[in-house]
Design an enzyme around this catalytic site. Structure first.
Site, PDB file in Angstrom:
ATOM      1  N   ASP A  21     -16.061 -21.695  -5.246  1.00 28.08           N
ATOM      2  CA  ASP A  21     -16.951 -22.573  -4.501  1.00 28.08           C
ATOM      3  C   ASP A  21     -18.354 -22.312  -5.057  1.00 28.08           C
ATOM      4  OD1 ASP A  21     -18.126 -24.384  -2.845  1.00 28.08           O
ATOM      5  OD2 ASP A  21     -17.200 -23.648  -1.003  1.00 28.08           O
TER       6      ASP A  21
HETATM    7  C1  BGC Z   1     -18.866 -26.731  -0.677  1.00 29.25           C
HETATM    8  C2  BGC Z   1     -17.741 -27.302  -1.515  1.00 29.25           C
HETATM    9  C3  BGC Z   1     -18.288 -28.266  -2.523  1.00 29.25           C
HETATM   10  C4  BGC Z   1     -19.301 -27.528  -3.371  1.00 29.25           C
HETATM   11  C5  BGC Z   1     -19.937 -28.403  -4.431  1.00 29.25           C
HETATM   12  C6  BGC Z   1     -19.993 -26.177  -1.508  1.00 29.25           C
HETATM   13  O1  BGC Z   1     -21.099 -25.924  -0.723  1.00 29.25           O
HETATM   14  O2  BGC Z   1     -18.370 -25.711   0.165  1.00 29.25           O
HETATM   15  O3  BGC Z   1     -16.819 -27.963  -0.686  1.00 29.25           O
HETATM   16  O4  BGC Z   1     -17.255 -28.792  -3.287  1.00 29.25           O
HETATM   17  O5  BGC Z   1     -20.355 -27.068  -2.545  1.00 29.25           O
HETATM   18  O6  BGC Z   1     -20.780 -29.319  -3.856  1.00 29.25           O
END
Ligand code: BGC
Length: 748
Positions: free
Chosen positions: A227
């Protein structure tokens, strides 16, 4: 592939496992390794050309904003999800996106989770089926997916470092199965690890999760991406099985990895493994590429509307107030700012810049020849405004029917934080009360990402439609539902409780001092309400229709009862005079389990479209897992009776049939801690024990008869041997005697 990796320098390899920028991987031009672009996800493409961010704050290219997962999950229609996936893939391709970051399949552990709108369900079987369909749809068009957030990411509070303490059985039965099913059935190209810790270790550095579970047990052969910002220690992450850190940390992670390989801290073969997984996925994606499709945005908008209607749950419809006649009747009062300014998506990384936006007010006006008048009633942010309040009441008083758009203001739910309550704003509740005093014909249409308490709405408004956050076409879908040109096809994928205090995680939410204990264990969602025998506002699986259905009969066939496998045939009919779709749900109860098990669990469902009077036969197959629990020896099915239930929701299961499985009893593995009861119920253990007693001149059943077993049963055999030694002043070594007994069992 091996040749290519052999040609790469250490710097190039370390560069490949660490992103180039916010949304792309590093290319290696000299070896013709291209950069790959990924972006959110899940219900629309959030492609940013200028300033990048992962919190949904900066601008992105226009793309269809499909309904959020709270709505798509409620469709219980995997084919529709696959269709949406294909549309998302077309838009991804057109915008140059190679991997779409979704679906999110975390379980809705509490209605408070700020990100529940991005997740499908409180039930792992349901989330797995829906998520697999999404992945299949997207990937069928040559675009990759990222199954997220693995694992136990069920809250936003302190999400970057909270330690989710969850016992293994609960992980295996509740928080893992959706991931497992999707990996096994749909082979997602990537899995995104979560921010949080799981039992003490960050998911990004957790080799049990990333290597043992994902790859060794479930056969995942894509790559794991972090993530955004989830990696604290890039070297430990690669060693644990993380392949790609996103977004870029500049040279920081690259240098750390190079140094670790050079100093022998990180085995270069682990880095090579990560590189090869990334290259394999990218090569497969790019080799299936044809030219980017021309996107039919009108068709996608229409699809978004169709899904929004199918994901809408008709919670109540007293006196068949809905659907309204579009042709006859006096004034329709449309009340609530959300009718004019829709709440249709959530905040955070999934935020999409819609290609267009339908509001319900315009759509209602366009759909009827009746007079439609509007009053905002309250502000978009949910604030009370005396004038708006008074105007709305006056309008309701002079109208024949009131359609009220209520819901959560945007600042109430988002990625990044959780709610602290599940109430609608007081202003809205007060307005509903006031309106009910002047007009009883009220239809409430709800827009919210997570479940809200409906106390004060149930019984006040005869008709309630839960539309969730229904995407850019939800306004038109609302009008279609109101006038019956569309059918509310949704069923709840999460229980609507009466109050927050009765929810499963209530006493353990959101944790403290960096730790959240999943104390409710398996008992999440309906498993909890059923086990604790609580009344709820609306149960899991529930949803009405403009017609009525009957589950007429069920036949359960077990081809071979020494194997845990059954076919369930259900016959269902549309008993009303309108066409509509029913979701027939199959639940399994283990009647004789030796461990605590939920009263019943969803193990199959089918959605079926029926014309008035039509009868259809449906088939649901139950595999071994449908009967199993995670025991000390792994997945376990115990011999005995199971009840198969079928019906329209988890608390209305008119069809039931008991089947008996004569599967082999899995004996517990005896060890030095095993109790007398465990020895007595172990086939070889009992024989060995009895023989030993006879050798010692004791009656063979002195310990294991009906009188003594309940008393001594819970004592470890070691303790009993110790007592015997003391009582009889016999000279023997207790540990040695126990070891002999255990080896006798092993060789029996
Ligand atoms: C989120 C993810 C997301 C990623 C990219 C993170 O803050 O938890 O779900 O895909 O950011 O935007």
């Amino acid at each position: 592939m091996h040749q290519l990796i052999a040609e790469m320098t250490l710097e190039e390899k370390a560069g490949l496992v660490s992103g180039a920028a916010f949304w792309s991987t590093r290319p290696v031009e000299r070896l013709s390794i291209p950069a790959v672009t990924m972006t959110d996800g899940p219900h629309g493409v959030r492609m940013q050309r200028q300033s990048a961010d992962h919190l949904g704050l900066n601008a992105s290219e226009p793309a269809t904003c499909f309904p959020t997962a709270s709505s798509t999950g409620s469709t219980w229609n995997p084919e529709l999800l696959a269709e949406m996936g294909e549309a998302l893939a077309h838009e991804s391709r057109a915008l140059g996106v190679d991997i779409l970051l979704g679906p999110g399949v975390n379980i809705k552990r509490s209605p408070l989770c700020g990100r529940n709108f991005e997740y499908f369900s409180e039930d792992p079987f349901h989330a797995g089926v829906m998520g697999a369909a999404f992945v299949r749809g997207v990937q069928s068009q040559g675009v990759g997916t990222s199954l997220k957030h693995f694992a136990a990411n069920n809250q936003e509070t302190d999400r970057m470092r909270i330690d989710a303490q969850v016992d293994e059985r609960t992980l295996r039965e509740i928080y893992f199965p959706a991931f497992e099913r999707i990996i096994r059935e749909a082979a997602p190209t990537t899995v995104m690890c979560s921010y949080n810790k799981v039992n003490g270790l960050h998911a990004s550095q957790n080799s049990w999760l990333l290597t043992d579970m994902l790859r060794k047990e479930w056969g995942f052969n894509g790559y794991v991406v972090s993530d955004w910002g989830a990696v604290g220690d890039p070297v430990a992450a690669v060693a644990a099985g993380l392949d790609l850190e996103m977004p870029s940390t500049g040279d920081r992670s690259v240098n750390a990895i190079i140094e670790a390989v050079n100093s022998g801290v990180l085995d270069e073969s682990l880095l090579d493994l990560a590189v090869s997984r990334i290259l394999t996925v990218h090569e497969n994606l790019l080799s299936t590429r044809t030219s980017a499709p021309v996107v039919d945005f009108d068709a996608h908008h229409a699809l978004a509307g169709r899904i929004a209607a199918e994901g809408t749950v008709l919670l109540s419809n007293e006196g068949h107030l809905l659907p309204l006649s579009a042709a006859e009747g006096d004034t329709i009062a449309v009340i609530g700012e959300f009718a004019r300014t829709p709440r249709y998506q959530g905040a955070g990384s999934s935020h999409v810049n819609p290609t267009r936006l339908d509001d319900a007010l315009t759509a209602i006006q366009a759909a009827t020849t009746r007079t439609v008048e509007f009053a905002a009633g309250f502000t978009f942010d949910g604030d009370r405004n005396e004038q708006l309040h008074a105007e709305a009441i006056a309008l309701a008083a002079r109208s024949s029917v009131v359609v009220m758009f209520l819901g959560l203001p945007p600042q109430n739910e988002s990625e990044g934080f959780d709610r602290s309550h599940i109430l609608l704003p007081e202003t809205q509740r007060n307005l509903l009360d006031a309106i009910a005093r002047v007009n009883r014909n009220i239809v409430v249409i709800l827009s919210n990402g997570g479940a809200v308490s409906l106390q004060g709405i149930i019984g006040t408004a005869p008709s309630i439609l839960e539309m969730w956050l229904g995407g850019q076409a939800s306004g038109t879908a609302a009008a279609d539902l109101i006038f019956g040109t569309a059918q509310p096809g949704g069923r709840l994928a999460e229980t609507i409780p009466h109050s927050l205090a009765q929810t499963p995680a209530f006493v353990n939410w959101p944790g403290e001092n960096g730790v959240v204990r999943y104390g409710e264990g398996l008992y999440v969602g309906y498993r909890w309400y059923d086990h604790t025998e609580q009344d709820v506002a609306f149960p899991f699986g529930y949803g009405l229709s403009y017609t009525t259905f009957n589950c007429i009969s069920m036949t359960v066939t077990v081809p071979d009862n020494t194997k845990a496998q059954a076919s369930v045939e259900i016959s269902v009919t549309n008993a009303g005079n309108r066409a509509g779709a029913e979701v027939v749900q199959v639940y399994v109860t283990d009647n004789e389990a030796s461990v605590s098990r939920p009263r019943r669990e969803l193990k199959g469902f089918t959605k079926v479209w029926l014309e008035p009077g039509e009868v259809k036969n449906l088939l649901v197959e139950l595999d071994e897992r449908a009967f199993a629990f995670w025991g000390t020896a792994g997945w376990t099915v115990e011999p005995g009776t199971f009840t198969i239930h079928a019906g329209p929701n988890s608390r209305d299961l008119p069809l039931a049939e008991v089947l008996t499985l004569n599967v082999p009893q899995q004996s517990t593995i005896l060890d030095t801690e095993s109790t007398l009861q465990e020895w007595a119920s172990h086939p070889a253990g009992l024989t060995v024990l009895k023989q030993a007693m006879i050798r010692m001149g004791q009656s063979a059943d002195a310990l294991t008869n009906e009188e003594s077993l309940p008393i001594f049963g819970s004592m470890p055999l070691r303790t009993i041997l110790g007592f015997a030694q003391q009582a009889n002043a016999v000279e023997f070594d207790v540990d040695e005697a126990l070891a002999n007994l255990l080896s006798a069992v092993e060789s029996a």
